[in-house]
Design a protein around this motif. Structure first.
Motif, PDB file in Angstrom:
ATOM      1  N   LEU A  59      84.340 -12.757  31.417  1.00  0.00           N
ATOM      2  CA  LEU A  59      85.715 -12.416  31.758  1.00  0.00           C
ATOM      3  C   LEU A  59      85.904 -12.166  33.244  1.00  0.00           C
ATOM      4  N   PHE A  75      88.534 -17.545  25.944  1.00  0.00           N
ATOM      5  CA  PHE A  75      89.663 -16.816  25.371  1.00  0.00           C
ATOM      6  C   PHE A  75      89.562 -16.764  23.846  1.00  0.00           C
ATOM      7  N   LEU A  78      87.248 -14.066  23.093  1.00  0.00           N
ATOM      8  CA  LEU A  78      87.896 -12.775  23.330  1.00  0.00           C
ATOM      9  C   LEU A  78      88.799 -12.404  22.154  1.00  0.00           C
ATOM     10  N   CYS A 116      91.504 -11.033  37.334  1.00  0.00           N
ATOM     11  CA  CYS A 116      90.828 -11.205  36.043  1.00  0.00           C
ATOM     12  C   CYS A 116      91.598 -10.509  34.923  1.00  0.00           C
ATOM     13  N   TRP A 120      93.716 -12.567  31.558  1.00  0.00           N
ATOM     14  CA  TRP A 120      93.470 -12.417  30.123  1.00  0.00           C
ATOM     15  C   TRP A 120      94.606 -11.683  29.420  1.00  0.00           C
ATOM     16  N   THR A 121      95.223 -10.713  30.081  1.00  0.00           N
ATOM     17  CA  THR A 121      96.331 -10.010  29.423  1.00  0.00           C
ATOM     18  C   THR A 121      97.563 -10.906  29.319  1.00  0.00           C
ATOM     19  N   LYS A 123      97.497 -14.115  28.872  1.00  0.00           N
ATOM     20  CA  LYS A 123      97.233 -15.045  27.775  1.00  0.00           C
ATOM     21  C   LYS A 123      97.400 -14.359  26.419  1.00  0.00           C
ATOM     22  N   VAL A 256      90.708  -4.869  29.232  1.00  0.00           N
ATOM     23  CA  VAL A 256      91.497  -5.812  28.435  1.00  0.00           C
ATOM     24  C   VAL A 256      91.559  -5.356  26.979  1.00  0.00           C
ATOM     25  N   SER A 260      95.038  -4.531  25.184  1.00  0.00           N
ATOM     26  CA  SER A 260      95.414  -5.312  24.001  1.00  0.00           C
ATOM     27  C   SER A 260      95.827  -4.412  22.841  1.00  0.00           C
TER      28      SER A 260
END
Length: 265
Positions: A59, A75, A78, A116, A120-121, A123, A256, A260
């Motif tokens: 990540l 992803f 993840l 970074c 990811w957040t 997505k 993350v 999430s």
């Protein structure tokens, strides 16, 4: 190369000792090790045996992930780690407003980890909606809306007034039909702020919290310095507000995961 011939732990440790692209480019052996590591991680994904250690490195590994064709594979891993299932019916639209401190104290490490977490957040949120609008606000003592391409690289000399970024975000929110559209705000900082600005920042933050679904403060503070703004933010009691501190690359996964749990459920 067979899966059982790769000492993945050693590859990860070796790569962790590299110091930036310049040093990396001078060492062909590191290139081979990173390629092996990438192949190892992808093979683990295909076998559904990817480990938390793999994800921690993946990540926040610019040579393997950022700008790389393997983003979607990572992803997927993840999502599996977080037990997230793509909704059958997506909501119509949302807006993500990202705020970053572009003052001189925000170096390449701080900006990189911010990028970074943002990748990811974003997505994750995009899984929930048919359309996601993005707005990017950069500030030092003054704030301006900028393009994504310069958001994580723009730098300014001088100090930091966090309320300038929050006020600009609040202005943008007021242009949005926030009663009928979901809004997420992410603020990236190293914790520096003009002390006299803390009370103003908290007042603006509380106003923003009345209009948005979630506000996530992400602080990159690798040397455990005293954080001016965190001393004020820690007194904010609101279920829509969370604060996170990252000290190293491995903290991206933990952050993350925490975000999430707030934005996905």
């Amino acid at each position: 190369m067979e899966l059982n011939t790769i000492d993945n732990k050693k590859l990860l440790e070796d790569f962790a000792k590299s110091f930036g692209r310049a040093a990396f480019d001078k060492e062909p052996q590191l290139h081979r090790q990173v390629e092996d590591m990438k192949n190892e991680i992808l093979k683990r994904m295909q076998s559904n045996i990817i480990t938390t250690t793999d994800l921690k490195y993946s990540l926040a590994d610019e040579y393997v992930i950022i700008g790389n064709e393997n983003v979607e594979s990572i992803f997927t891993a993840l999502k599996n780690k977080l037990n997230i299932v793509t909704p059958i019916t997506k909501k119509k639209s949302a807006t993500i407003i990202s705020i970053i401190d572009s003052s001189g104290s925000m170096g390449s490490f701080e900006k990189y980890l911010s990028q970074c977490v943002s990748l990811w957040t974003e997505k994750l949120i995009e899984l929930k909606y048919e359309k996601v609008n993005h707005r990017f606000i950069s500030h030092h003592t003054e704030a301006q809306e900028v393009h994504r391409d310069v958001f994580f690289v723009k730098g300014e000399s001088g100090g930091t007034i966090i309320s300038s970024g929050l006020n600009k975000a609040n202005e943008r929110i007021n242009y949005i039909d926030y009663e009928n559209q979901d809004i997420y705000v992410f603020q990236y900082s190293d914790g520096d702020n003009l002390t006299s600005d803390n009370d103003v920042s908290v007042r603006v933050l509380k106003d923003i919290l009345n209009k948005v679904n979630q506000f996530e403060y992400v602080e990159i503070n690798q040397y455990s310095r005293s954080s001016t703004i965190m001393s004020a933010y820690r007194n904010v009691q609101n279920s829509k507000f969370n604060a996170h501190v990252l000290r190293e690359k491995n903290d991206v996964l933990k952050t993350v995961e925490s975000i999430s749990s707030a934005i996905m459920f």
